[in-house]
Design an enzyme around this catalytic site. Structure first.
Site, short mmCIF file in Angstrom:
data_model
loop_
_atom_site.label_atom_id
_atom_site.label_comp_id
_atom_site.label_asym_id
_atom_site.label_seq_id
_atom_site.Cartn_x
_atom_site.Cartn_y
_atom_site.Cartn_z
N GLU A 61 -4.05 -3.41 10.77
CA GLU A 61 -4.63 -4.60 11.40
C GLU A 61 -3.84 -5.05 12.64
OE1 GLU A 61 -4.37 -4.39 7.92
OE2 GLU A 61 -6.53 -3.98 7.87
N ALA A 81 5.78 -1.60 8.49
CA ALA A 81 6.49 -0.55 7.74
C ALA A 81 5.45 0.30 7.03
CB ALA A 81 7.46 -1.17 6.74
N VAL A 82 5.26 1.51 7.55
CA VAL A 82 4.34 2.44 6.92
C VAL A 82 5.19 3.51 6.23
CG1 VAL A 82 2.24 3.78 7.21
CG2 VAL A 82 2.80 2.02 8.88
N ILE A 83 5.11 3.50 4.91
CA ILE A 83 5.99 4.38 4.12
C ILE A 83 5.12 5.37 3.37
CG2 ILE A 83 7.73 4.42 2.29
CD1 ILE A 83 8.52 1.56 3.21
N THR A 87 0.82 9.02 -0.62
CA THR A 87 -0.56 8.83 -0.21
C THR A 87 -0.88 9.38 1.19
OG1 THR A 87 -2.16 7.15 0.45
CG2 THR A 87 0.11 6.45 0.35
N HIS A 89 -3.03 8.20 2.98
CA HIS A 89 -3.33 6.98 3.73
C HIS A 89 -2.35 6.82 4.88
CE1 HIS A 89 -5.85 3.48 3.47
NE2 HIS A 89 -4.86 2.63 3.45
N PHE A 114 6.19 -0.95 20.05
CA PHE A 114 5.92 -0.31 18.76
C PHE A 114 7.16 -0.42 17.86
CE2 PHE A 114 5.30 3.61 16.13
CZ PHE A 114 4.10 3.23 15.54
N1 INI Z 1 -0.06 -0.73 5.46
C1 INI Z 1 1.23 -0.76 5.91
O1 INI Z 1 1.57 -1.59 6.76
N2 INI Z 1 2.13 0.13 5.40
C2 INI Z 1 1.79 1.07 4.47
O2 INI Z 1 2.69 1.85 4.04
C3 INI Z 1 0.46 1.11 4.00
N3 INI Z 1 0.08 2.09 3.00
O3 INI Z 1 0.91 2.91 2.60
O4 INI Z 1 -1.05 2.12 2.56
C4 INI Z 1 -0.47 0.17 4.52
N4 INI Z 1 -1.74 0.14 4.12
C5 INI Z 1 -2.62 -0.98 4.34
C6 INI Z 1 -3.32 -0.93 5.69
O5 INI Z 1 -2.43 -1.21 6.75
C7 INI Z 1 -4.47 -1.94 5.76
O6 INI Z 1 -3.96 -3.24 5.58
C8 INI Z 1 -5.54 -1.71 4.69
O7 INI Z 1 -5.97 -0.35 4.70
C9 INI Z 1 -6.78 -2.61 4.97
O8 INI Z 1 -7.35 -2.32 6.22
#
Ligand code: INI
Length: 149
Positions: A61, A81-83, A87, A89, A114
């Protein structure tokens, strides 16, 4: 920092009067709260006024809100923080966040920094927790650089 990395960097970062917006992802907030604290401290260190902080659900978002904030700001800092964990995802979230931020800054002409960690593990994210402070420095440097062009 080596002299080659430092090349072209303004001698002294000056955040005086800069309007900075920070967009922070709530997902993994045990990490992003710390990134935010570092970014806020960094802005204060260089004399910038208190930033506008907006929380969003996750990194996915961040670009939309960064783009919405940009016209009211000299710079926007994105923190998340994308970990990876287990997944797939991860790749979608991290990739869309990065490309969306690039698009936001090119579309608006306002630097969107960034400061989003993309790591395999929580431990790696913790090792990179200084990224919040670095993001504040990058934001100030980019505003100063763009003014000089
Ligand atoms: N969002 C993050 O900021 N970090 C993550 O590690 C993550 N994982 O792993 O799923 C994550 N997912 C949520 C994503 O950003 C959205 O909020 C969600 O998909 C709704 O649009």
């Amino acid at each position: 920092m080596s002299s080659s990395q430092n090349r072209g960097k303004a001698a002294a970062l000056d955040g005086t009067g800069l309007r900075v917006g920070i967009v922070c992802g709530r997902f993994n907030d045990f990490i992003t709260e710390r990134l935010l604290a570092g970014a806020v401290a960094g802005l204060e260190k260089y004399g910038a006024p208190e930033p506008t902080v907006v929380w969003v659900p996750g990194a996915f978002e961040i670009p939309m809100v960064a783009k919405a904030l940009a016209p009211r700001c000299d710079a926007v800092i994105a923190l998340g923080a994308v970990i990876r964990g287990d997944t797939p995802h991860f790749d979608f979230v991290a990739g869309e966040c990065a490309s969306g931020l690039m698009r936001a800054q090119l579309d608006t002409g306002v630097p969107c920094v960034f400061g989003v960690l993309t790591t395999d593990t929580v431990a790696q994210a913790e090792e990179r927790i200084d990224k919040g402070l670095e993001a504040a420095e990058t934001a100030i440097e980019m505003v100063m650089l763009l003014k000089e062009l």
